[in-house]
Structures are given as C-alpha cells and as structure tokens.
Design a protein around this motif. Structure first.
Motif, mmCIF file in Angstrom:
data_model
loop_
_atom_site.group_PDB
_atom_site.id
_atom_site.type_symbol
_atom_site.label_atom_id
_atom_site.label_comp_id
_atom_site.label_asym_id
_atom_site.label_seq_id
_atom_site.Cartn_x
_atom_site.Cartn_y
_atom_site.Cartn_z
ATOM 1 N N CYS A 57 15.709 3.413 45.051
ATOM 2 C CA CYS A 57 15.859 3.484 46.509
ATOM 3 C C CYS A 57 17.266 3.108 46.983
ATOM 4 C CB CYS A 57 14.829 2.606 47.198
ATOM 5 S SG CYS A 57 13.125 3.007 46.770
ATOM 6 N N GLN A 63 7.971 5.401 49.618
ATOM 7 C CA GLN A 63 8.504 4.075 49.949
ATOM 8 C C GLN A 63 7.744 3.478 51.141
ATOM 9 O OE1 GLN A 63 12.239 3.802 52.176
ATOM 10 N NE2 GLN A 63 13.155 2.809 50.398
ATOM 11 N N TYR A 86 5.604 0.060 51.451
ATOM 12 C CA TYR A 86 5.809 -0.983 52.470
ATOM 13 C C TYR A 86 4.478 -1.289 53.177
ATOM 14 C CZ TYR A 86 10.939 -0.186 52.270
ATOM 15 O OH TYR A 86 12.244 -0.079 51.879
ATOM 16 N N GLU A 136 5.647 -5.282 46.642
ATOM 17 C CA GLU A 136 6.962 -5.912 46.544
ATOM 18 C C GLU A 136 7.600 -5.673 45.184
ATOM 19 O OE1 GLU A 136 6.193 -9.980 47.602
ATOM 20 O OE2 GLU A 136 6.177 -9.532 49.745
ATOM 21 N N THR A 188 7.053 -3.649 41.001
ATOM 22 C CA THR A 188 6.497 -2.440 40.406
ATOM 23 C C THR A 188 5.449 -2.738 39.322
ATOM 24 O OG1 THR A 188 8.546 -2.412 39.126
ATOM 25 C CG2 THR A 188 8.358 -0.844 40.911
ATOM 26 N N HIS A 239 8.524 0.127 33.098
ATOM 27 C CA HIS A 239 9.088 1.384 33.602
ATOM 28 C C HIS A 239 9.227 2.426 32.496
ATOM 29 C CE1 HIS A 239 10.474 0.436 37.812
ATOM 30 N NE2 HIS A 239 9.928 -0.689 37.395
ATOM 31 N N TYR A 275 11.320 5.172 32.725
ATOM 32 C CA TYR A 275 12.700 5.687 32.695
ATOM 33 C C TYR A 275 12.781 7.100 32.118
ATOM 34 C CZ TYR A 275 13.911 0.825 33.658
ATOM 35 O OH TYR A 275 14.008 -0.423 34.223
ATOM 36 N N SER A 309 16.549 -5.515 43.632
ATOM 37 C CA SER A 309 16.066 -4.324 42.929
ATOM 38 C C SER A 309 16.333 -4.375 41.430
ATOM 39 C CB SER A 309 16.725 -3.067 43.507
ATOM 40 O OG SER A 309 16.274 -2.824 44.808
ATOM 41 N N ILE A 366 13.885 -6.469 39.604
ATOM 42 C CA ILE A 366 12.519 -5.960 39.753
ATOM 43 C C ILE A 366 12.307 -4.638 39.015
ATOM 44 C CG2 ILE A 366 10.802 -5.170 41.441
ATOM 45 C CD1 ILE A 366 12.125 -7.141 43.448
ATOM 46 N N THR A 367 13.301 -3.732 39.083
ATOM 47 C CA THR A 367 13.110 -2.398 38.477
ATOM 48 C C THR A 367 14.193 -2.033 37.458
ATOM 49 O OG1 THR A 367 14.477 -1.125 40.021
ATOM 50 C CG2 THR A 367 12.240 -1.621 40.733
ATOM 51 N N HIS A 381 10.537 -8.661 34.472
ATOM 52 C CA HIS A 381 9.097 -8.893 34.248
ATOM 53 C C HIS A 381 8.630 -8.298 32.925
ATOM 54 C CE1 HIS A 381 8.369 -4.811 36.104
ATOM 55 N NE2 HIS A 381 7.421 -4.789 35.198
ATOM 56 N N VAL A 419 8.717 -12.347 43.994
ATOM 57 C CA VAL A 419 9.805 -11.367 44.042
ATOM 58 C C VAL A 419 10.386 -11.315 45.456
ATOM 59 C CG1 VAL A 419 8.854 -9.911 42.202
ATOM 60 C CG2 VAL A 419 8.287 -9.403 44.578
ATOM 61 N N PRO A 448 12.229 -8.287 47.163
ATOM 62 C CA PRO A 448 12.757 -6.935 47.014
ATOM 63 C C PRO A 448 13.988 -6.719 47.886
ATOM 64 C CG PRO A 448 10.768 -6.908 48.363
ATOM 65 C CD PRO A 448 10.952 -8.319 47.894
ATOM 66 N N LEU A 490 6.689 -12.261 53.635
ATOM 67 C CA LEU A 490 7.855 -11.496 54.070
ATOM 68 C C LEU A 490 7.448 -10.528 55.179
ATOM 69 C CD1 LEU A 490 9.643 -10.632 50.683
ATOM 70 C CD2 LEU A 490 10.106 -12.517 52.259
ATOM 71 N N ARG A 541 11.165 -6.848 53.843
ATOM 72 C CA ARG A 541 10.544 -6.355 52.610
ATOM 73 C C ARG A 541 10.962 -4.898 52.449
ATOM 74 N NH1 ARG A 541 5.713 -4.522 52.674
ATOM 75 N NH2 ARG A 541 5.168 -5.495 54.624
ATOM 76 N N PHE A 544 13.401 -1.915 49.982
ATOM 77 C CA PHE A 544 13.819 -1.640 48.607
ATOM 78 C C PHE A 544 15.275 -1.207 48.528
ATOM 79 C CE2 PHE A 544 9.169 -0.170 47.831
ATOM 80 C CZ PHE A 544 8.750 -1.478 47.904
#
Lengths: 241, 186
Positions: A99, A111, A115, A120, A122, A126, A128, B92, B95-96, B144, B152, B154, B178, B183, B185
């Motif tokens: 994002c 997205q 929300y 918050e 994932t 992942h 990828y 981010s 988290i990702t 994670h 978290v 974000p 939040l 909140r 991304f």
C-alpha cells in the motif's frame, strides 16, 4: 409486482422482494455487508467470500443466497467479522499489497474492507509471488501481484464491452488473470481505457497510466469514511462501488 | 516509620530499526512536545535514541521497526523477544516486509550483482564478503514469521497519535484502540 416478505437481519426485521439475495435485500434496507467480487450490475461471482453470513445457522454467501420468509440472518457478529478478517488477511498475504506506494491506496476496496474489519496485520506467512508486470498498453497497466481474482474485469469485458479481453486460468494458488491476445500482453489485446473493464478493478491490479497520485492524501475515497457507510445510502444512488 | 514513597510504575521501552528507514522512529518523535509528558511515564532502554547497546533483563515494550533482511536483524529481534514483555511490530515493513520486500521479486544474487558489480560507475567491482558484514537473507520477511508479536501499529509510517495511543494504553493497563484515521497501511 414481486411479493414482499420480511426476514431478520442481526435481529432487525427487514423487508425483501421475492427472489432477492440477502446482500441485495440488506443493501436496499441500508445495511452494508462486506464484499469485493460483487457489483449490482453483474451476476454474483462468489469468489471473495467476504459477504459470508449465517442464514438460519448455516454459513452461506449473501451475494448468492435468496432470502426466504422469516429467514434469520447473522452478519455483524464477532464470529463472522473475525472470519471475514481472516479472509482479507489471506488476500493480503497471498499477493504483494504494498500500500505505501500503490497508486490505488486510499481508493482501494480491499484496503477499505480491511480498515472496516479492523485488520491491522496480515497474520499469515507472505507468499511474495513473482509475476511479470504488464505495462505494454499505452493507457493502462496490470500488476498481477495485486489481483484478487474477483473476475469483475472478466465479466465487464465479456458482458458489457463484448470483447472478452480477460480470463482466469490455472489451478489452485497458480490461478491467475490472463489477457486474451496472441502475445498475452494487454497492449496486443482489444482493451481500451474507455472500456467498462478498465473501471471495475476494486484493487490496484488494472490501473490507468499517467493518473497516479493525483488526489491529495486526505481527499481520497476512504481517507476519512468507512466503506461500510457507502451502502447505507439509497440503492438508486449507489452503484456498489 | 515512614511509609515508602510510591512512584507510579514507569514503562521501560526499547526500540530498534531492522530493515527499516528510521521513518517510524521519526513518526514516533512527531508526538512533538508530548515527549515531555512521555518522559514522565517512560524510561528508554536500548534504542537508537540512547547509547545503550543491549536490552536490560526486563523491558516492558519493544518497538520494532523494519522487516528482516539479514542475519543481524534476526539476532536483534530475538534479543528483543527474549527481554521484552510486549513486542510491537511498528510500520508496514515489520508487518509485511514492506517496500524492501520488493526485492523478493529477484534472486539475492542478482540484487548483489546489480548493486556491486554491474551498476554503472562501480570501481573495484566485487560483492562484499567480510565476516563483519551480516549476510543477507534470501528474502525480506515480516517479523511475525520469526517471533511472536503482541501488538502492531500499521502505517508507513504509523501516525504519531498511534504511538501515543499504544503507549498511553499500556501505561494505563488497557487495550490500545486505534481510531480509523490512525489505522492506515500507507
């Protein structure tokens, strides 16, 4: 004139017309059920599973399930909202949803639904994916790593544009969007930026070129309002997006 | 005999930046003058803002910015997990994997060749291999996937108000909440 009846939606009595799905009847009464692959102008698709509800105690997709008289529908329970959040987290972990530099950020339904559901993180490991970006068309590009396989572009190109530019091929996690052209590239297809198929992508997969980052942060669609407020307006003014 | 003076419990906070850009730390400092209030309730342990090299035995909150891109990141993250009661994935990247994870599209070898051998203007082209330099992981990973994460924040970066809410809540012993605008991304 279609027969009218009533059903229970999260304990509230709502009217419905004979033949309406749960999602249609709820939307007509101003109640939002999260969804990504559904748009009112197309037949339901049933791939995103976000509109899952419990109807008379059984999980079902609200976009497909017809309402019956006296049906008891649960939608906004912690159990169902938690289930929906896990589905959105799967979609995020499956693709490359960065994002912070995506031009759809702030206007993206995936997205916005995240929300709405209070997502918050994932949660999952992942994937990828490494799919090739297609920038061959002068007016649009496709980032396949953001595609959620809702097939809205497939339906729009087939049913509205009558061009059949898009299709989905492959099995399981290998399933992906394909372009119907000899080279497989968008630039070699009959796709045009004025097509209905160019407008329906709910995420940042099919995006126009030279139009990125035009809207200031704070004025984008979901910067200040929750996507759940959208279907709470009269259905005649709402095209589902 | 005098009763012992009761001090309100201070929250011991450690922070670090792994494969981060320090933007989350900058956003944390965007609490601006509220940092004076924060200093009343928080003690900083190991963080880029202090000179402390390692986490104390017991730390309350570890704020982790950035994903994991090399073996030193993993080592630091494990130290934080071992010493911190709560680990917070901040931003981010944590988290990702975030923007640095775009390199997962390519092989590690091709990234190193591009940066150190094939890019224009390189003198003495070779891939650095000194033992002091931490080896890169084949892919950038969110934290994670290596340790358990408790909270978290974000965002890229999270808004200052999100940091404020998290630390206030933990000091007050309640769950952080939040608001919609905190909140995000992006």
């Amino acid at each position: 004139m279609a027969d009218k009846g009533h059903f229970s939606f999260d304990g509230v009595q709502l009217p419905f017309l004979q033949g309406q799905t749960i999602l249609q009847a709820a939307a007509d009464a101003g109640h939002y059920i999260p969804h990504l692959c559904y748009r009112p102008e197309f037949p339901p698709h049933g791939s995103c599973k976000l509109c899952s509800v419990k109807a008379n105690g059984k999980f079902t997709s609200a976009c497909f399930e017809p309402v019956t008289e006296g049906m008891k529908v649960e939608s906004e329970t912690p159990e169902i909202q938690g289930y929906r959040k896990r589905v959105v987290q799967m979609l995020f972990a499956e693709g490359n949803h960065y994002c912070p530099f995506c031009q759809q950020s702030g206007n993206c339904k995936l997205q916005a639904v995240a929300y709405h559901l209070g997502m918050e993180d994932t949660h999952y490991a992942h994937q990828y994916p490494r799919r090739q970006l297609d920038a061959s068309h002068p007016d649009a590009m496709i980032d396949y790593d953001r595609c959620i396989l809702c097939e809205l572009c497939v339906r729009a190109s087939r049913d509205v544009d009558h061009k059949q530019v898009f299709g989905v091929a492959g099995r399981g996690i290998e399933a992906r969007l394909l372009v119907n052209s000899p080279s497989g590239l968008l630039g070699d297809s009959r796709f045009s930026i004025t097509d209905a198929a160019a407008q329906v992508c709910p995420v940042g997969a099919i995006v126009p070129k030279k139009a990125a980052f035009a809207v200031p942060i704070g004025q984008r669609r979901y910067d200040t309002h929750d996507i759940g407020e959208e279907l709470a307006c009269p259905p005649s003014e709402n095209k589902g997006d | 005999m005098n009763a012992p003076v009761e001090h309100p419990p201070r929250l011991k906070v450690a922070t670090c930046s792994l494969a981060g850009c320090f933007g989350c730390h900058m956003s944390f400092l965007d609490v601006d003058e509220r940092i004076v209030d924060l200093a009343q309730i928080v003690t900083f342990d190991r963080t880029p803002l202090t000179d402390i090299k390692h986490c104390s035995e017991h730390v309350d909150v570890g704020l982790i910015e950035g994903g994991l891109c090399n073996v030193e990141n993993v080592e630091v993250l494990r130290e934080f997990r071992a010493h911190c009661r709560y680990i917070v994935a901040v931003g981010s990247c944590a988290i990702t994997g975030g923007v640095p994870a775009v390199r997962n599209k390519f092989s590690l070898e091709s990234c190193l060749r591009e940066a150190y051998i094939e890019a224009p203007g390189i003198e003495n082209p070779h891939i650095p291999h000194d033992a002091e330099i931490p080896l890169l992981l084949n892919k950038v990973r969110p934290i994670h996937e290596v340790v358990r994460v408790d909270y978290v924040l974000p965002g890229c970066p999270p808004p200052a108000d999100a940091f404020w809410e998290l630390l206030s809540a933990l000091v007050e012993g309640r769950e952080p909440q939040l608001a919609y605008e905190n909140r995000r991304f992006d």
